[in-house]
Motif scaffolding. Sequence first.
Motif, PDB file in Angstrom:
ATOM      1  N   VAL A   1     -25.258 -14.153  -6.646  1.00  7.52           N
ATOM      2  CA  VAL A   1     -24.591 -13.152  -5.808  1.00  7.52           C
ATOM      3  C   VAL A   1     -24.299 -11.925  -6.653  1.00  7.52           C
ATOM      4  O   VAL A   1     -23.658 -12.030  -7.708  1.00  7.52           O
ATOM      5  CB  VAL A   1     -23.280 -13.718  -5.233  1.00  7.52           C
ATOM      6  CG1 VAL A   1     -22.516 -12.631  -4.498  1.00  7.52           C
ATOM      7  CG2 VAL A   1     -23.580 -14.887  -4.305  1.00  7.52           C
ATOM      8  N   GLN A   2     -24.752 -10.799  -6.167  1.00  6.50           N
ATOM      9  CA  GLN A   2     -24.587  -9.583  -6.963  1.00  6.50           C
ATOM     10  C   GLN A   2     -24.499  -8.368  -6.064  1.00  6.50           C
ATOM     11  O   GLN A   2     -25.181  -8.276  -5.052  1.00  6.50           O
ATOM     12  CB  GLN A   2     -25.765  -9.425  -7.934  1.00  6.50           C
ATOM     13  CG  GLN A   2     -25.608  -8.306  -8.938  1.00  6.50           C
ATOM     14  CD  GLN A   2     -26.739  -8.278  -9.964  1.00  6.50           C
ATOM     15  OE1 GLN A   2     -27.718  -8.993  -9.813  1.00  6.50           O
ATOM     16  NE2 GLN A   2     -26.600  -7.476 -10.983  1.00  6.50           N
ATOM     17  N   LEU A   3     -23.622  -7.454  -6.453  1.00  3.00           N
ATOM     18  CA  LEU A   3     -23.539  -6.145  -5.830  1.00  3.00           C
ATOM     19  C   LEU A   3     -23.843  -5.101  -6.882  1.00  3.00           C
ATOM     20  O   LEU A   3     -23.338  -5.196  -8.001  1.00  3.00           O
ATOM     21  CB  LEU A   3     -22.148  -5.886  -5.252  1.00  3.00           C
ATOM     22  CG  LEU A   3     -21.773  -6.590  -3.950  1.00  3.00           C
ATOM     23  CD1 LEU A   3     -20.301  -6.390  -3.646  1.00  3.00           C
ATOM     24  CD2 LEU A   3     -22.621  -6.080  -2.810  1.00  3.00           C
ATOM     25  N   GLN A   4     -24.633  -4.128  -6.504  1.00  7.41           N
ATOM     26  CA  GLN A   4     -24.992  -3.086  -7.457  1.00  7.41           C
ATOM     27  C   GLN A   4     -24.775  -1.722  -6.828  1.00  7.41           C
ATOM     28  O   GLN A   4     -25.446  -1.371  -5.861  1.00  7.41           O
ATOM     29  CB  GLN A   4     -26.447  -3.226  -7.890  1.00  7.41           C
ATOM     30  CG  GLN A   4     -26.904  -2.175  -8.885  1.00  7.41           C
ATOM     31  CD  GLN A   4     -26.154  -2.251 -10.199  1.00  7.41           C
ATOM     32  OE1 GLN A   4     -26.128  -3.297 -10.839  1.00  7.41           O
ATOM     33  NE2 GLN A   4     -25.514  -1.153 -10.589  1.00  7.41           N
ATOM     34  N   ALA A   5     -23.845  -0.970  -7.401  1.00  3.85           N
ATOM     35  CA  ALA A   5     -23.603   0.398  -6.944  1.00  3.85           C
ATOM     36  C   ALA A   5     -24.466   1.354  -7.748  1.00  3.85           C
ATOM     37  O   ALA A   5     -24.657   1.165  -8.957  1.00  3.85           O
ATOM     38  CB  ALA A   5     -22.132   0.750  -7.116  1.00  3.85           C
ATOM     39  N   SER A   6     -24.972   2.365  -7.090  1.00  3.64           N
ATOM     40  CA  SER A   6     -25.799   3.361  -7.764  1.00  3.64           C
ATOM     41  C   SER A   6     -25.671   4.691  -7.044  1.00  3.64           C
ATOM     42  O   SER A   6     -25.099   4.771  -5.949  1.00  3.64           O
ATOM     43  CB  SER A   6     -27.261   2.912  -7.791  1.00  3.64           C
ATOM     44  OG  SER A   6     -27.762   2.787  -6.475  1.00  3.64           O
ATOM     45  N   GLY A   7     -26.212   5.727  -7.657  1.00  5.89           N
ATOM     46  CA  GLY A   7     -26.237   7.039  -7.023  1.00  5.89           C
ATOM     47  C   GLY A   7     -25.258   8.040  -7.593  1.00  5.89           C
ATOM     48  O   GLY A   7     -25.222   9.193  -7.152  1.00  5.89           O
ATOM     49  N   GLY A   8     -24.451   7.622  -8.546  1.00  6.14           N
ATOM     50  CA  GLY A   8     -23.509   8.546  -9.141  1.00  6.14           C
ATOM     51  C   GLY A   8     -24.197   9.597  -9.995  1.00  6.14           C
ATOM     52  O   GLY A   8     -25.394   9.511 -10.266  1.00  6.14           O
ATOM     53  N   GLY A   9     -23.416  10.574 -10.407  1.00  2.96           N
ATOM     54  CA  GLY A   9     -23.973  11.621 -11.238  1.00  2.96           C
ATOM     55  C   GLY A   9     -23.024  12.790 -11.356  1.00  2.96           C
ATOM     56  O   GLY A   9     -21.860  12.702 -10.955  1.00  2.96           O
ATOM     57  N   LEU A  10     -23.535  13.857 -11.891  1.00  6.34           N
ATOM     58  CA  LEU A  10     -22.758  15.086 -12.082  1.00  6.34           C
ATOM     59  C   LEU A  10     -23.067  16.037 -10.926  1.00  6.34           C
ATOM     60  O   LEU A  10     -24.242  16.309 -10.630  1.00  6.34           O
ATOM     61  CB  LEU A  10     -23.126  15.734 -13.409  1.00  6.34           C
ATOM     62  CG  LEU A  10     -22.498  17.100 -13.707  1.00  6.34           C
ATOM     63  CD1 LEU A  10     -20.983  16.985 -13.805  1.00  6.34           C
ATOM     64  CD2 LEU A  10     -23.092  17.672 -14.997  1.00  6.34           C
ATOM     65  N   VAL A  11     -22.016  16.543 -10.304  1.00  8.97           N
ATOM     66  CA  VAL A  11     -22.189  17.448  -9.173  1.00  8.97           C
ATOM     67  C   VAL A  11     -21.120  18.534  -9.245  1.00  8.97           C
ATOM     68  O   VAL A  11     -20.018  18.291  -9.745  1.00  8.97           O
ATOM     69  CB  VAL A  11     -22.121  16.669  -7.842  1.00  8.97           C
ATOM     70  CG1 VAL A  11     -20.771  16.020  -7.651  1.00  8.97           C
ATOM     71  CG2 VAL A  11     -22.497  17.540  -6.662  1.00  8.97           C
ATOM     72  N   GLN A  12     -21.454  19.689  -8.758  1.00 12.56           N
ATOM     73  CA  GLN A  12     -20.497  20.791  -8.741  1.00 12.56           C
ATOM     74  C   GLN A  12     -19.522  20.641  -7.575  1.00 12.56           C
ATOM     75  O   GLN A  12     -19.850  20.004  -6.564  1.00 12.56           O
ATOM     76  CB  GLN A  12     -21.232  22.122  -8.631  1.00 12.56           C
ATOM     77  CG  GLN A  12     -22.056  22.477  -9.851  1.00 12.56           C
ATOM     78  CD  GLN A  12     -22.664  23.867  -9.752  1.00 12.56           C
ATOM     79  OE1 GLN A  12     -22.783  24.430  -8.672  1.00 12.56           O
ATOM     80  NE2 GLN A  12     -23.055  24.417 -10.893  1.00 12.56           N
TER      81      GLN A  12
END
Length: 122
Positions: A1-12
């Motif tokens: 069982v695993q959850l993986q968050a993604s999509g973060g980054g630097l934004v203005q």
Amino acid sequence: VQLQASGGGLVQPGGSLRLSCAASGFTLGYYAIAWFRQAPGKERERVSCIRNSDGRIYPEDSVKDRFTISRDSAKNTVYLQMHSLKLEDTAVYYCAASAVGCQRSWGGQDYWGKGTLVTVSS
């Protein structure tokens, strides 16, 4: 069982990002899925949640006009679309699953994964 968050980054400031929460080993649709965030020096707080039974969403007041949570059952993924980002949205964002509905507390979650860092900066 695993959850993986993604999509973060630097934004203005004023920009947009979409975070993804992908599950493996279980079906997201059977759980309420919440996004939490933790800013430096602050406690972890829930941002929004989508209930498994009827898809009802529970956004916190600080983001309800800017962030939208949604679920794609075919992809077994939950998203957090973030618009009009502010400096104070800078945090590590986590997704978590609860078998007993949308729980505001982190301790009420059954599964969670590593977070993804969102940095809002000019």
